[in-house]
Scaffold this motif. Sequence first.
Motif, mmCIF file in Angstrom:
data_model
loop_
_atom_site.group_PDB
_atom_site.id
_atom_site.type_symbol
_atom_site.label_atom_id
_atom_site.label_comp_id
_atom_site.label_asym_id
_atom_site.label_seq_id
_atom_site.Cartn_x
_atom_site.Cartn_y
_atom_site.Cartn_z
ATOM 1 N N THR A 69 -29.554 18.636 -19.147
ATOM 2 C CA THR A 69 -28.316 18.010 -19.619
ATOM 3 C C THR A 69 -27.815 18.650 -20.910
ATOM 4 O O THR A 69 -26.637 19.021 -21.032
ATOM 5 C CB THR A 69 -28.533 16.499 -19.831
ATOM 6 O OG1 THR A 69 -28.944 15.904 -18.602
ATOM 7 C CG2 THR A 69 -27.252 15.828 -20.301
ATOM 8 N N GLY A 124 -23.717 15.479 -16.957
ATOM 9 C CA GLY A 124 -23.658 15.634 -18.407
ATOM 10 C C GLY A 124 -22.286 15.966 -18.948
ATOM 11 O O GLY A 124 -22.017 15.756 -20.135
ATOM 12 N N ALA A 354 -26.476 12.249 -24.872
ATOM 13 C CA ALA A 354 -27.230 13.221 -24.077
ATOM 14 C C ALA A 354 -28.726 12.912 -24.097
ATOM 15 O O ALA A 354 -29.402 12.990 -23.059
ATOM 16 C CB ALA A 354 -26.980 14.634 -24.601
ATOM 17 N N ASN A 357 -29.519 9.893 -21.926
ATOM 18 C CA ASN A 357 -29.553 10.289 -20.513
ATOM 19 C C ASN A 357 -30.823 11.058 -20.177
ATOM 20 O O ASN A 357 -31.384 10.904 -19.090
ATOM 21 C CB ASN A 357 -28.323 11.128 -20.174
ATOM 22 C CG ASN A 357 -27.067 10.300 -20.060
ATOM 23 O OD1 ASN A 357 -27.117 9.118 -19.722
ATOM 24 N ND2 ASN A 357 -25.927 10.895 -20.364
#
Length: 407
Positions: A69, A124, A354, A357
């Motif tokens: 990502t 992403g 980010a 995630n």
Amino acid sequence: MSTEFAGYRRGSNEYRRLLIAMFAAGLATFAQLYSPQPLLPAIAEDLGVSADTAALTMSCATAGLALCTLLWASVADHFGRVRTMTVAVLGATCFGLLTPWVSHYPLMLLLRTVEGAFLGGVAGLAVAVIVSEAHPSVRAAATGLYISGTSIGGLAGRIIAGPLSEVMSWRLSMFAVSVVGALAAVLFITLIPASHDRQRTPGASTESSGVGSAPGFFHKIKGLLTDMQVLALFFAGFALMGALVSIYNYIGFKLQAPPYFLSPTLIAFLFLMYLFGTVSSGAASRLTGRHGLKPVFLASCLLMAAGTLLTLAGPLPVVVLGLAVLTTGFFAAHAIASGWVGLLSLDAKTQATALYNSFYYTGSALVGWATGLLYTAAGWSGTALACTGLLLVSALFSALALGKKAG
């Protein structure tokens, strides 16, 4: 004199194209990512492997997504978000169409990892593309439609693959979902408007970029990983997703065995429980306005743990109720945690999102595989109790680390 691009507005042809393209991207990504989940019992039986080994079909893809990502964010910073996202969609589509036909299972897992890495470029960058292309007045609506695409895509991948596996091989079932993903990918590439984001040129300032200079980037990452409140939310994402994927990875093994003997089609339709998430995520947002973030978040985590314990029961209706309860709790907790991370990290919002995630999908990959070892060794009780314990540890960490001011 040219004026600065302010974003596509509601009603324009470009805005409509953007909406359809981003919905298609979400559908393509998550249909391919999750299509093997209802097929895990069939994969295990066909290949003669254990449940945890079959679950690597899921874990390898989500691991590739989690690991890449941040890399895709850096690539997009140099080459442009739409161009980079297009490459990611094409790569994921090609590997999605190829992977089901690889007979050597370790090679298939490697290709699933690469497929997941490409899917990470879509997951992403999608919201960043919307922010750069849509007018501020319609960004929330456009983002909501993309998220709907991811939800419908993940559900469609499972609902299509599961029933098909009763009339064809699991490989053909996965391929059928990849074909749907390929059609959605073509729709994205055809409709996405020309990009207006500003890619970085050599020697240019990086202050406004998504990633920024290397020293500043790593300084922000270090700051996030040493902030206990943010770290608690990262771990919550890890635990929540890890537990959810574990339950849905192995519930099919439990329900295909005695005394239930459910068909793959009926098991696939259990994923309709995800629709409870549409209701609970919105309800959670309203409740936080009344009671605060922290109480509602902790209650949602405990609700998920309670639902997980219900799946230990014998009667099928109670097991199904447990799935509904834990899924409701998951989506409520995830909606709060993912938004809360941004509120706590206003000066590093891109990096915080980010990283959240990355933790989230690492939980899917790592916990989703490890609990399979427990399923093989101790049956469903081992998996369910481990997930419950992980959720309770995460809730305790959050209760201690998240301050009242944050909530």
